[in-house]
Design a protein around this motif. Structure first.
Motif, PDB file in Angstrom:
ATOM      1  N   GLY A 482     -33.928 -30.134 -23.885  1.00 17.23           N
ATOM      2  CA  GLY A 482     -34.448 -29.036 -24.938  1.00 17.23           C
ATOM      3  C   GLY A 482     -35.509 -28.254 -24.694  1.00 17.23           C
ATOM      4  O   GLY A 482     -36.204 -28.675 -23.457  1.00 17.23           O
ATOM      5  N   ASN A 483     -36.172 -27.904 -25.653  1.00 16.73           N
ATOM      6  CA  ASN A 483     -37.524 -27.179 -25.353  1.00 16.73           C
ATOM      7  C   ASN A 483     -38.627 -28.014 -25.629  1.00 16.73           C
ATOM      8  O   ASN A 483     -38.583 -29.334 -26.206  1.00 16.73           O
ATOM      9  CB  ASN A 483     -37.441 -26.036 -26.601  1.00 16.73           C
ATOM     10  CG  ASN A 483     -36.180 -24.898 -26.332  1.00 16.73           C
ATOM     11  OD1 ASN A 483     -35.715 -24.928 -25.248  1.00 16.73           O
ATOM     12  ND2 ASN A 483     -35.853 -24.522 -27.641  1.00 16.73           N
ATOM     13  N   ALA A 484     -39.832 -27.649 -25.036  1.00 20.72           N
ATOM     14  CA  ALA A 484     -40.834 -28.475 -24.984  1.00 20.72           C
ATOM     15  C   ALA A 484     -42.137 -27.561 -25.689  1.00 20.72           C
ATOM     16  O   ALA A 484     -42.422 -26.410 -25.686  1.00 20.72           O
ATOM     17  CB  ALA A 484     -41.453 -28.773 -23.786  1.00 20.72           C
ATOM     18  N   LEU A 485     -42.911 -28.330 -26.545  1.00 23.82           N
ATOM     19  CA  LEU A 485     -44.294 -27.971 -27.026  1.00 23.82           C
ATOM     20  C   LEU A 485     -45.299 -28.446 -26.037  1.00 23.82           C
ATOM     21  O   LEU A 485     -45.437 -29.762 -25.897  1.00 23.82           O
ATOM     22  CB  LEU A 485     -44.483 -28.292 -28.476  1.00 23.82           C
ATOM     23  CG  LEU A 485     -45.770 -27.846 -29.286  1.00 23.82           C
ATOM     24  CD1 LEU A 485     -46.011 -26.396 -29.307  1.00 23.82           C
ATOM     25  CD2 LEU A 485     -45.674 -28.491 -30.594  1.00 23.82           C
ATOM     26  N   ILE A 486     -46.052 -27.583 -25.524  1.00 26.40           N
ATOM     27  CA  ILE A 486     -47.267 -28.076 -24.401  1.00 26.40           C
ATOM     28  C   ILE A 486     -48.675 -27.759 -24.942  1.00 26.40           C
ATOM     29  O   ILE A 486     -48.622 -26.444 -25.244  1.00 26.40           O
ATOM     30  CB  ILE A 486     -46.637 -27.643 -23.109  1.00 26.40           C
ATOM     31  CG1 ILE A 486     -45.395 -27.879 -22.599  1.00 26.40           C
ATOM     32  CG2 ILE A 486     -47.683 -28.134 -22.138  1.00 26.40           C
ATOM     33  CD1 ILE A 486     -44.739 -27.222 -21.397  1.00 26.40           C
ATOM     34  N   ILE A 487     -49.308 -28.769 -24.677  1.00 28.07           N
ATOM     35  CA  ILE A 487     -50.846 -28.399 -25.507  1.00 28.07           C
ATOM     36  C   ILE A 487     -51.794 -28.779 -24.365  1.00 28.07           C
ATOM     37  O   ILE A 487     -51.594 -30.039 -23.971  1.00 28.07           O
ATOM     38  CB  ILE A 487     -51.158 -29.084 -26.634  1.00 28.07           C
ATOM     39  CG1 ILE A 487     -50.096 -28.486 -27.734  1.00 28.07           C
ATOM     40  CG2 ILE A 487     -52.380 -28.860 -27.220  1.00 28.07           C
ATOM     41  CD1 ILE A 487     -50.050 -29.473 -29.120  1.00 28.07           C
ATOM     42  N   GLY A 488     -52.721 -27.936 -24.161  1.00 28.88           N
ATOM     43  CA  GLY A 488     -53.863 -28.333 -23.104  1.00 28.88           C
ATOM     44  C   GLY A 488     -54.876 -27.471 -23.124  1.00 28.88           C
ATOM     45  O   GLY A 488     -54.695 -26.029 -23.612  1.00 28.88           O
ATOM     46  N   GLY A 489     -55.870 -27.298 -22.327  1.00 23.71           N
ATOM     47  CA  GLY A 489     -57.023 -26.720 -21.987  1.00 23.71           C
ATOM     48  C   GLY A 489     -57.689 -26.314 -23.597  1.00 23.71           C
ATOM     49  O   GLY A 489     -57.819 -25.340 -23.835  1.00 23.71           O
ATOM     50  N   VAL A 490     -57.832 -27.235 -24.046  1.00 24.02           N
ATOM     51  CA  VAL A 490     -58.026 -27.072 -25.667  1.00 24.02           C
ATOM     52  C   VAL A 490     -59.701 -26.625 -25.671  1.00 24.02           C
ATOM     53  O   VAL A 490     -60.451 -27.121 -24.896  1.00 24.02           O
ATOM     54  CB  VAL A 490     -57.970 -28.356 -26.425  1.00 24.02           C
ATOM     55  CG1 VAL A 490     -58.388 -28.139 -27.994  1.00 24.02           C
ATOM     56  CG2 VAL A 490     -56.693 -28.793 -26.576  1.00 24.02           C
TER      57      VAL A 490
END
Length: 728
Positions: A482-490
Motif C-alpha cells: 500500500g501507500n506510505a506517508l513519509i515525514i522528515g526534514g522537519v
C-alpha cells in the motif's frame, strides 16, 4: 476481594423511601425527596462493578446542591432529613467515591473511612427501626471491603461480623437469596484472610451449591473466590496432608470457561467504557491465576492470551472475537520445527513481585520457567546507577547524557537475569524465538542481551504470541503493501496556525516548563528522500520542512497503510513508576509526557502567550490514542525514545500504547537515542529489503544480521536502537 455489587441498595427506594415520602404533605418536599432518592440510586449504580468515579462525583455534587438548597429554604425539616437518612446516604456516596479514588490516591483511604464512620455514627444514633439497621449493615460491610483492600484483614473480618448482626434485614429483600449468598461469600473471603480456612471453605461451598443458575456471573464469582481461598490456604501451609491446588485449578478453569464464553457473546458490542469495566472485573482472576505457577502451565498460557486480547481490544471497533478465541494449541499450530513462543508474565505472590516464562514449542505442552525477580533485576548496578534508576530517569537533562544505553554496554553479565540457564534449556535447539515481554522487559531490549549460549537465537518481539496466528501457511509474517506517508526534514522553527483540532494542553505545559527546544536533524531529509526513491511509489506522500505539520499528519494519517516519521521523539515521564495497573488512555497523564515533534514546535514553546489549546507541533501519545490507524499495517518511528514509557499490563504507557489503541498493526520503535550512522544504514536497507518482496519481519532481521557484519556497528552505543512490535 471483589467489591460487592450492591444491588440490594437499589431496592431501598421502593422499600423504605416511598412510605416515608407519603408522610410528607408538601408537594415541594415530595419533589425534593424524589430528586434526592433518584440521585442516590444513580450514585449506587455508578458504584456497581468497578465503579465510575467521575460520574459518581458529578452525582454527589448534584446531591449536595439539592440537599443544601432544601435545608436553606426549609423545604425538608430536620425530622424528615433524619427519617430519610439523607446525610447517611451522602456520607455513603462520598465513601464510595474515595474508595474508588484510592487506586490513584492513597490518601483517599483515610477519607473513605471517615465518611463511612460518620454515616455509621448517624445510623447508630437513630432509632427509627429497619432503616437505621439496614444502613448499619451496609456501612459495616463497606468498611470491611475498604479494610480488605488495604490489607487490614483482621479489621475487615471484625466489620463483617458486625454486619452479620444486622443481616436479618436481608431476608426482607425481594432478591434475598442472592443477597444472602453474596454476603456469605464475602465473609468467607475475610475468614480466609485471618486463617479460618475450614470455615471459609464450608461457607463458600454452601454458596456454590445454592446457586440455581450455574451460568450466572454470581456463580462464577463464587468459583473464583473458592479458588482464591484454596490458594491462600496452600500458601499459608495450613493444608494438613492434602494440597488444595488441584481443586483451585478446577475452579479457576470453570470460571475462565464462563468468562470466555461471555466475552465471545458480548465483548464486540460493548462500548470502550464497558470493555474497560469488564477487564477490571476479570483482572483479579488473571492476577490470581499466575500464583498457580507450575500447577498447569497450559492453562496459564490460555489465560495470558485471553487477558492480552481483552486489553488490546479495549478501544477497537469489531474484529475482536477471533482474537479472544485463541488458545495455546492454536499458537502451537503456527510454530515451525525450530520456533519457540514465550509469554513472559510478571505477577505477585507472598507479597513480592515475581517473573516467569511460559515456553511453547512445536510438539510439547507449555512449560513454566521461574526467572529472577523484578526486584533483583531493578537493584542490579551498572556503574554508579541501578537498572531502576537508569530506566526511571531516562536522560540527565543537564548533561544530555542518555542513561539507558549503559544497560547494553554492561559486560559483567546482566543478561543472566533474563536468559537464565533454565530458560535456555526449555528453549532447546530453537532458532526463532517469538516472545511477548511483561513488566520491566517492555523497557529493555532483552533481544540485544543474549549470552553466548543463545547467540544463534533470532528474537522477535510481540505484544502477544497470539500475533503468530496472522502468519501464512509458510510460517512467514504478512507483508505491508500500500501507500506510505513519509515525514522528515522537519522545520521546528516554523509557525503553527490555529485549527479546530483538539490539542493536548497538558503535554504543551509539561514540555514548556522544561524549556524543551529542538535542533534540526541533518540526516532526516536525506533519509526520507532515499526511502521515497527506494519505494518508487507515485502514491506515496512526503511531508518535509514547514509541511511536516502536526495538523496535516493528524488529518491524513488514516489514509495510509505505512507511516514513516523521521524526527525528534522524547520521553520525559521521569516520575512514572514501573507498575502493572491499567488506566484509561484518555485519563493517564504519562501519555502526555511522550511526544513526536512536528514543524513549529520550537515556535510554540518559545511564544510567551501561546494558547495551549491550539495545535502546537507536539504530538503526544494521548493524541495518538485518539487517531484512527486501523488501516495502518506498519508505523516506523525513527525518533529517539519512542518505545519507552511507564510499564503496564498492556505494554508501555507511551507512544507504544498510543499506537496500539489507535489500531496500528506493527510498529518499529526505539529504546534509546537514534544515532545518525546506524539509523540511516538501518532504514535505507530496511526499505530496500521491503522493495525486494521481503516481509516486515524478514526485512527487519535481515538488516539486523547485515549490521552485525559491519565493524563500525559492533559497539553497543552504535547499534541500532530499534525494536519491532506486533500489536494485534
Amino acid at each position: 476481594m471483589m467489591k460487592k455489587k450492591y444491588s440490594i441498595l437499589l431496592f431501598l427506594f421502593s422499600l423504605v423511601a416511598t412510605p416515608l415520602v407519603a408522610q410528607v404533605e408538601s408537594n415541594s418536599s415530595k419533589k425534593y425527596i424524589a430528586r434526592l432518592e433518584t440521585l442516590f440510586e444513580e450514585g449506587n449504580k455508578c458504584y456497581v462493578g468497578i465503579g465510575n468515579k467521575y460520574q459518581l462525583k458529578r452525582v454527589i455534587d448534584a446531591y449536595e446542591v439539592a440537599l443544601n438548597q432544601a435545608r436553606t429554604v426549609g423545604i425538608i425539616t430536620l425530622e424528615d432529613e433524619n427519617n430519610l437518612m439523607l446525610q447517611v446516604k451522602l456520607d455513603k456516596l462520598w465513601g464510595d467515591y474515595h474508595y474508588l479514588n484510592s487506586d490513584e490516591d492513597s490518601h483517599s483511604y483515610v477519607q473513605a473511612e471517615k465518611h463511612f464512620k460518620d454515616a455509621l455514627a448517624i445510623a447508630e444514633a437513630s432509632d427509627i427501626g429497619q432503616e437505621s439497621y439496614y444502613y448499619r449493615f451496609v456501612i459495616h460491610e463497606e468498611l470491611a471491603q475498604l479494610f480488605y483492600k488495604q490489607g487490614r484483614y483482621v479489621e475487615a473480618n471484625m466489620e463483617m461480623e458486625r454486619a452479620f448482626e444486622y443481616s436479618n434485614y436481608l431476608y426482607n429483600l425481594p432478591d434475598s437469596d442472592n443477597a444472602i449468598l453474596d454476603f456469605i461469600s464475602q465473609q468467607a473471603m475475610c475468614k480466609a484472610r485471618v486463617s479460618r480456612f475450614s470455615e471459609a471453605i464450608d461457607d463458600i461451598n454452601a454458596v456454590i451449591s445454592n446457586y440455581r443458575n450455574t451460568d450466572s456471573e454470581r456463580y462464577g464469582e463464587a468459583l473464583r473466590k473458592k479458588a482464591k481461598i484454596l490458594m491462600l490456604q496452600q500458601e499459608s501451609g495450613d493444608t494438613g496432608m492434602s494440597d488444595p491446588t488441584e481443586d483451585a485449578v478446577k475452579c479457576y478453569k470453570e470460571f475462565f470457561s464462563l468468562k470466555k464464553e461471555d466475552a465471545l457473546l458480548h465483548f464486540e458490542a460493548m462500548s470502550s467504557e464497558e470493555r474497560e469495566q469488564y477487564w477490571m472485573r476479570i483482572r483479579p482472576f488473571v492476577v490470581d491465576c499466575y500464583r498457580l505457577e507450575n500447577a498447569d502451565p497450559a492453562f496459564l498460557y490460555d489465560v495470558t492470551l485471553f487477558s492480552k486480547a481483552l486489553l488490546l481490544e479495549l478501544n477497537r471497533d469489531g474484529g475482536g472475537r477471533h482474537n479472544l478465541e485463541a488458545d495455546w494449541q492454536d499458537i502451537q499450530k503456527q510454530l515451525q520445527p525450530k520456533d519457540c513462543a514465550i509469554e513472559f508474565i510478571q505477577y505477585e505472590k507472598y507479597g513480592k513481585q515475581k517473573m516467569a516464562a511460559l515456553v511453547l514449542k512445536n510438539h510439547e505442552v507449555p512449560k513454566f520457567v521461574r526467572m529472577a525477580s523484578p526486584d533483583s533485576v531493578m537493584q542490579y548496578n551498572i556503574g554508579a546507577s541501578s537498572i531502576q534508576e537508569r530506566l526511571t530517569y531516562v536522560r540527565d537533562i543537564k548533561t544530555n547524557k542518555q542513561k539507558t544505553n549503559r544497560i547494553y554496554e554492561d559486560s559483567t553479565g546482566f543478561f543472566r537475569f533474563i536468559w537464565r540457564p533454565q530458560l535456555i534449556e526449555a528453549i532447546g535447539d530453537s532458532r526463532d524465538i517469538w516472545f511477548a515481554p511483561d513488566g520491566y522487559q517492555h523497557r529493555i531490549a532483552i533481544e540485544y542481551l543474549l549470552p553466548e549460549a543463545a547467540a544463534n537465537y533470532r528474537c522477535h518481539r510481540l505484544t502477544s504470541t497470539r500475533t503468530l496466528l496472522r502468519r501464512d501457511k509458510t510460517g512467514k509474517a504478512q507483508k505491508s503493501d500500500g501507500n506510505a506517508l513519509i515525514i522528515g526534514g522537519v522545520n521546528y522553527n516554523s509557525s503553527n496556525y490555529y485549527t479546530e483540532m483538539q490539542n493536548d494542553s497538558v503535554a504543551y505545559t509539561f514540555f514548556k516548563e522544561e524549556k524543551f527546544l529542538l535542533d534540526s536533524l541533518k540526516y532526516s531529509l536525506p533519509e526520507v528522500s532515499a526511502i521515497l526513491h527506494c519505494r518508487n511509489n507515485p502514491q506515496d506522500l512526503l511531508l518535509c520542512g514547514v509541511e511536516a505539520a502536526e495538523f496535516t499528519f493528524r488529518d491524513l494519517c488514516n489514509g495510509y497503510s505505512l507511516i514513516h516519521i523521521s524526527s525528534h521523539g522524547a520521553y520525559r515521564a521521569a516520575t512514572v513508576p514501573l507498575g502493572t495497573d491499567l488506566k484509561p488512555c484518555m485519563t493517564d497523564q504519562s501519555l502526555s509526557e511522550c511526544l513526536i515533534a512536528f514543524s513549529g514546535i520550537n515556535t510554540s514553546l518559545k511564544t510567551p502567550y501561546f494558547n495551549p489549546t491550539s495545535i502546537d507541533g507536539l504530538l503526544s501519545a494521548k493524541e495518538i490514542s485518539s487517531l484512527d490507524l486501523s488501516q495502518t499495517e506498519l508505523v516506523v518511528l525513527n525518533c529517539c525514545e519512542t518505545g519507552l514509557g511507564g510499564v503496564t499490563a498492556d505494554g508501555v504507557f507511551g507512544i507504544q500504547r498510543g499506537l496500539k489503541n489507535a489500531g496500528a498493526q506493527t510498529m518499529i520503535l526505539t529504546l534509546w537515542d537514534v544515532l545518525e550512522t546506524s539509523s540511516v544504514f538501518f532504514m535505507t536497507h530496511f526499505y530496500d529489503q521491503m522493495s525486494q518482496g521481503y516481509s516486515i519481519y524478514e526485512a527487519f532481521y535481515n538488516v539486523r544480521d547485515l549490521m552485525t557484519k559491519h565493524e563500525e556497528f559492533n559497539e553497543p552505543r552504535c547499534r541500532d536502537p530499534f525494536i519491532l512490535i506486533d500489536a494485534l
